[in-house]
Structures are given as C-alpha cells and as structure tokens.
Motif scaffolding. Structure first.
Motif, PDB file in Angstrom:
ATOM      1  N   HIS B  35       0.840  -1.194   0.000  1.00 18.98           N
ATOM      2  CA  HIS B  35       0.000   0.000   0.000  1.00 18.98           C
ATOM      3  C   HIS B  35       0.883   1.254   0.000  1.00 18.98           C
ATOM      4  O   HIS B  35       2.020   1.216   0.456  1.00 18.98           O
ATOM      5  CB  HIS B  35      -0.848  -0.065   1.285  1.00 18.98           C
ATOM      6  N   HIS B  36       0.343   2.378  -0.525  1.00 20.41           N
ATOM      7  CA  HIS B  36       1.181   3.583  -0.631  1.00 20.41           C
ATOM      8  C   HIS B  36       1.748   4.034   0.717  1.00 20.41           C
ATOM      9  O   HIS B  36       2.843   4.585   0.776  1.00 20.41           O
ATOM     10  CB  HIS B  36       0.437   4.726  -1.321  1.00 20.41           C
ATOM     11  N   GLU B  37       1.000   3.806   1.796  1.00 21.80           N
ATOM     12  CA  GLU B  37       1.509   4.215   3.117  1.00 21.80           C
ATOM     13  C   GLU B  37       2.725   3.359   3.497  1.00 21.80           C
ATOM     14  O   GLU B  37       3.685   3.859   4.085  1.00 21.80           O
ATOM     15  CB  GLU B  37       0.420   4.069   4.193  1.00 21.80           C
ATOM     16  N   SER B 193       3.099   8.644  -6.662  1.00 24.51           N
ATOM     17  CA  SER B 193       1.656   8.737  -6.905  1.00 24.51           C
ATOM     18  C   SER B 193       1.177   7.575  -7.770  1.00 24.51           C
ATOM     19  O   SER B 193       0.224   7.703  -8.526  1.00 24.51           O
ATOM     20  CB  SER B 193       1.312  10.082  -7.559  1.00 24.51           C
ATOM     21  N   ASP B 195      -0.418   5.034  -6.987  1.00 26.99           N
ATOM     22  CA  ASP B 195      -1.792   4.612  -6.658  1.00 26.99           C
ATOM     23  C   ASP B 195      -2.813   5.705  -6.972  1.00 26.99           C
ATOM     24  O   ASP B 195      -3.951   5.646  -6.494  1.00 26.99           O
ATOM     25  CB  ASP B 195      -1.911   4.308  -5.152  1.00 26.99           C
ATOM     26  N   THR B 197      -2.833   8.514  -5.738  1.00 19.91           N
ATOM     27  CA  THR B 197      -2.968   9.326  -4.522  1.00 19.91           C
ATOM     28  C   THR B 197      -1.597   9.371  -3.852  1.00 19.91           C
ATOM     29  O   THR B 197      -0.787   8.454  -4.030  1.00 19.91           O
ATOM     30  CB  THR B 197      -4.023   8.748  -3.556  1.00 19.91           C
ATOM     31  N   GLY B 199      -1.504   9.644  -0.604  1.00 16.95           N
ATOM     32  CA  GLY B 199      -1.762   9.040   0.704  1.00 16.95           C
ATOM     33  C   GLY B 199      -1.595  10.075   1.799  1.00 16.95           C
ATOM     34  O   GLY B 199      -0.952  11.115   1.619  1.00 16.95           O
ATOM     35  N   GLN B 200      -2.155   9.773   2.938  1.00 18.08           N
ATOM     36  CA  GLN B 200      -2.201  10.733   4.032  1.00 18.08           C
ATOM     37  C   GLN B 200      -0.804  11.133   4.530  1.00 18.08           C
ATOM     38  O   GLN B 200      -0.498  12.309   4.684  1.00 18.08           O
ATOM     39  CB  GLN B 200      -3.006  10.122   5.179  1.00 18.08           C
ATOM     40  N   TYR B 203       1.347  12.973   1.899  1.00 18.00           N
ATOM     41  CA  TYR B 203       0.799  14.317   1.707  1.00 18.00           C
ATOM     42  C   TYR B 203       1.276  15.247   2.839  1.00 18.00           C
ATOM     43  O   TYR B 203       1.695  16.381   2.587  1.00 18.00           O
ATOM     44  CB  TYR B 203      -0.732  14.246   1.658  1.00 18.00           C
TER      45      TYR B 203
END
Lengths: 247, 329
Positions: B35-37, B193, B195, B197, B199-200, B203
């Motif tokens: 996952h991006h996180e 980026s 995905d 996004t 991600g939180q 960002y």
C-alpha cells in the motif's frame, strides 16, 4: 467556454423536451408525484481532508407529472459548500416491477473554500429503473477555477476538463414498494460529488419506512484511488444517515 | 448453481488476464504491491539511514552542482513502458542524447556535453520482468556519471514489483537540489503517486517539506511525480488520476508554497496548463510504439543573480527512432 455552456444547455433543453414529447405516447399509470424533503448527516474521512462532517438538505418537487426538480445543499466542516440542482424527466413503462425510464440533467457548483477553488459540474444521463436494478449512463464535464481570481494572473486558466463518461449502477435486494430495502451501488456520481470515470464510489445502503410519510436511510460509501491504475489503494469513506418526509 | 458458474468464469478470466503478466487484474482490488503508506514508510526509512550515513539533510538524496556557469540542463522522460529487449530504441536514443551523442542522417556526433541530470517520471517498464532490461540500457548514464532520478508509476508497481523498484532506486519520496556557481539553488521534489494518490502520510510529508523549504530561498521549486493533475483533451483515455478532493488540496498547496512546475507522465499525451500560477506539465509517452509522437523533454534553467526569476525553458522533443526532430514548446 460560452460555446460549451450553450451546447450543454441546448442538449439539456432538447433532451428534456424530446423526452416530454415521447412521454405522452406511453401509458402513464403513476401520475401525481409527491414532494419530498430530506435531511442527512455524514461522517467523512479522506486522506487530504481528514475527519469531517457534512450536513445535507434536499427537496424533490414535482413540477409536472413527468418532471421532478431536485435541489440540495451540502455544508461541510471541511469548509466546502455544494449546491445541487437536478431536473429529472421520467416516465413509467409498466407498473409491474415498476419499470421506469428517465433522463437526468444535473448542475452542481462546489465551493472548495479551504482550497480557494470553485468547480462547476454538469452531468447528463439516461437511465432505466425497475424493482431490482437502477442503471444510468451519461456524461459529465467539470470546470475548475480559483475562488478569488487575483489581478495580474493572466496566465492562469480556468480548467475545463474533457467530457467523461458518467455511470450509475445500483442493485436492490427487494422490490421498490417494500417498506425496507438494501442495495449495492457503484457510480462516479455521488449526491454531492462528481468524480472522474475512473474513481468509482462504492456504496452499501439500506432504508426503512417506519411510518406513512417517513423514511430513514443509512449508507456507507467507500472511494478507492487508483483502481484503473491496477494499484488500488484507500482514499476515503463516508457514512450517511438521513431521514425524509413525503408530503 | 448458475451463480457458481458465473463466479468460476469471472475468476477464470481474472487468472487468465493476470497470467499474461500484462494486466494486473488483482491490482484493481489492491493487488500484491505494498500500500502507498507502506511504500512511503519504507522510503523514509531508507532516506533516514542514507542521509545519516552521508551527512545530508533529512530526505535529501543529493546536492548537485551545475556543470556550466550559465545554465544547467535536465533530460526528462516518462511512460517508456519497456517490454523486453526489442523495445528500447527510444530509450537508447534518449540515453545517447542525454550523454551528448547526436545522430543526424546516420552520422553520430559525440559532443561530450552531458546533461546535468536525467529524470524518469514513472512507468519505465510495462509489466513484469522488464526492470533488468531498463537498468541495462541506462547503465551508460551511470558510467558517464550523470545523476539519474526516478519516481514510480503504476506500471512500475503492479504485480508486486515495488520490491524490484526499491532494490535499485531505494526510495520514491525524496528531494534534491541543484546549485548554480553563484550560489542560487533550485529544489526538486519527488513523490510516489503510483496509486493515484499520495496518501495521508506522504501528503503531510510534502506539506511540511514545502513549508520548510519555501523559507530557504530556493529560486525555483520543481515537483515531479507520475500521475497527471488535469485532463483537458480526449486524445486517449489513459490513466486514473487523483480524486477531486486531492486535486484541490494539491493545487492549493503548490500555489501557496510557490512551486513553479509540476512535471508528470501517466497521460500519454503532452499537455501544459497554468493553474494558480503553477505550470502543470505532462511530458507524454516515450514508448517505442509511439513512433513519431514519442516525446521527451529537456529543461534548461539559466543563471541569474540572486532570487530573481530565472528563465526556465521546457522543450518538448518528438522522437522517431534514431532520427528525431524537435520543436520548442
């Protein structure tokens, strides 16, 4: 830009009129619609706005036996304000299984004050509704601009995106006239958001009519990012609870 | 019974498509790439150890110096979609050009004038098993001492290829700067980026970095990533980009902290838009199958005194195999 507006307005008008003309050729067995008012509260979370709450007000006003005017407003604690105006042209094909054809035209300005931006969305769609399914395909266009355009920024442009396909697919668990129902939905047209075609919003919804005139509803929405990138990830969720009163 | 048949058919189709190693169907539902996180966390962990070992600032992977007194030049490419050895003509030409080798009418001229850096804005490969091919073909850049940077695209990540990506590039979320002989410096920031996004966490990282760096007197700030921001034409339907909330937040952030250019790929068609004083520049694809319309970009930034705006020239070059033509965009 004026040309795009004129074109859309023309399509909307011609579409509505042509639908209205066709309507009279079909047996209308369900005349006399009722006005509806509704109120919803939402809990929302996404990667950039974090936790926030939304408050929605809406009304459906039948202006003709085949035309509904739907108006709504959303106020978000994320400092975003959205208006939504829809003109639905619909006609019932058969009462059995409630087969209905409709044409939807929608205008949705959104004031993203927190990001000093404003967007104007226009969407058109042709749909079919029956007991267990509601499906619509159409198109939408989005225009984005600064909320307060500063002087001297002559190079800056108002963004007019290309026309995107719009879609709405909802599958119900029970017939439309039951006093409760559940449904699954996939669309890029939310109540107060219009996404690009490749960012679908998935919903699980339920409703219950506890008494005459009254309806309560609950819906959970999930918006992933990057599904069409083949590397999907989480972006945001909304949980929406609401009630409506039919006059 | 009938339902079971449909489910079996659906699963069969998914396996068949995934089996061809081109289309990662499982990726639509999350896939096997972290996952991006998780990718952000891994990148930041590498940054920490690398920066500590080399005495660099937090998340900085290089301080470059312009090779020329008057300007520096960076070569950019995106969406190469390398698919095996037979599909590297554009890449080889690009590498030669970046190293100062020009071929005109079959005659090669070696100017010896290499560019200051090369940046790949994602989708360097198309699907599985192509990283070794790509790395082999950019090796001349490494040997010539040209710094090469990369930001991951969605095709670089699907099929769980993050491991292969990170083995070579180590990080996807970092910054570097280039200093001119008179001391003025420009900042380059990369974010993942893939995905569609950030991600939180990434960002927030970007927000903090821009807040900090905008006070340090950088002359220009360049942000590069894979995913494009806007889509104003209908030339092709490529690529999911950010959700609308993220677009508003990012454009606000870039405008607030005076980012000059947002440079990306993903959409295979060149596009340039100025919004809130930031130029959003989509390079366009540089893949072999785009003969005649494959594109790469050169960025030339000239020297000026102090913090005055320095001219930045972005030139888009169209390629057709070894013979190419270019135009100023």
């Amino acid at each position: 830009m004026k040309k795009i507006f004129t074109l859309l307005l023309s399509v909307l008008t011609v579409g509505s009129l042509s639908s209205a003309i066709k309507l009279d050729t079909f047996p209308d067995i369900n005349p006399g619609e009722h006005s509806v008012v509704e109120f919803k509260t939402e809990y929302g979370f996404n990667d950039v706005w974090g936790h926030h709450a939304n408050f929605d007000l809406g009304a459906t006003i039948p202006i003709h036996k085949h035309f509904d005017l739907i108006a709504g407003a959303q106020f978000s604690t994320a400092n975003v304000y959205t208006l939504n105006v829809e003109l639905d042209t619909k006609f019932l094909l058969t009462r059995k299984h409630h087969r209905e054809l409709y044409f939807k035209s929608r205008f949705m300005p959104r004031f993203v004050v927190r990001s000093e931006a404003v967007e104007f969305n226009l969407a058109l769609g042709l749909g079919y509704r029956q007991d267990y399914v509601n499906i619509m395909i159409g198109t939408n266009i989005r225009m984005m601009d600064e909320l307060h355009r500063k002087e001297g920024m002559h190079l800056n442009e108002m963004i007019a995106e290309t026309f995107y396909p719009a879609y709405f697919l909802e599958v119900f668990g029970r017939p439309i006239d039951c006093n409760w129902n559940i449904s699954l939905r996939m669309t890029n047209l939310g109540d107060f958001q219009i996404e690009r075609m490749w960012n679908p919003i998935f919903s699980l919804a339920g409703r219950y009519d506890p008494a005459d005139h009254w309806r309560v509803s609950l819906r959970a929405e999930c918006k992933p990012a990057g599904m069409f990138n083949m590397t999907a990830g989480f972006f945001g969720v909304n949980v929406i609870a609401g009630c409506s009163y039919t006059f | 019974m009938k339902k079971n048949r449909y489910i079996t058919l659906l699963l069969g189709l998914m396996i068949a498509f995934s089996g061809c190693e081109r289309l990662d169907i499982a990726g639509i539902f999350g896939g096997c790439t972290p996952h991006h996180e998780a990718r952000y966390k891994q990148s930041i962990a590498w940054n920490e150890s690398y920066c500590a070992a080399n005495g660099l600032e937090e998340d900085c992977i290089a301080h470059l110096k312009a090779r020329n007194n008057a300007y520096y030049e960076i070569y950019w490419a995106a969406d190469l979609h390398i698919q095996g050895e037979g599909m590297t003509v554009m890449l080889d030409t690009f590498v030669n050009l970046a190293m100062g080798d020009y071929t005109v009418d079959g005659i090669t001229f070696n100017t010896g004038d290499t560019c200051d850096a090369v940046i790949f804005a994602g989708d360097i490969i198309d699907a599985k098993n192509n990283y070794p091919v790509f790395y082999k073909h950019i090796e001349p850049l490494r040997k010539a001492g040209v710094p090469v940077f990369c930001t991951p695209g969605n095709h670089d990540l699907c099929f769980g290829q993050w491991t292969e990506y990170v083995d070579y590039w180590h990080t996807s979320c970092y910054w570097f700067d280039i200093t001119m002989p008179n001391g003025t410096k420009d900042l380059f920031i990369s974010c993942d980026s893939g995905d569609a996004t950030l991600g939180q966490k990434q960002y927030k990282w970007l927000k903090n970095l821009l807040e900090r760096k905008s006070k340090e007197g950088y002359r220009h700030i360049f942000f590069f990533t894979h995913t494009h921001m806007f889509k104003r034409d209908s030339n092709n339907a490529h690529g999911a980009n950010y959700c609308v909330e993220e677009i508003y937040e990012l454009t606000y952030l870039f405008s607030k902290y005076h980012v000059d250019y947002y440079i990306c790929g993903h959409d295979h068609t060149h596009e340039e838009t100025t919004y809130k004083n930031v130029v959003y520049y989509t390079i366009g694809a540089m893949k072999d199958s785009y003969l005649g319309r494959a594109a790469y970009m050169t960025m030339t930034v000239y020297n000026t005194n102090g913090k005055d705006a320095a001219p930045v020239y972005l030139e888009l070059h169209r390629m057709s195999g070894e013979n190419y033509f270019s135009f100023e965009d």
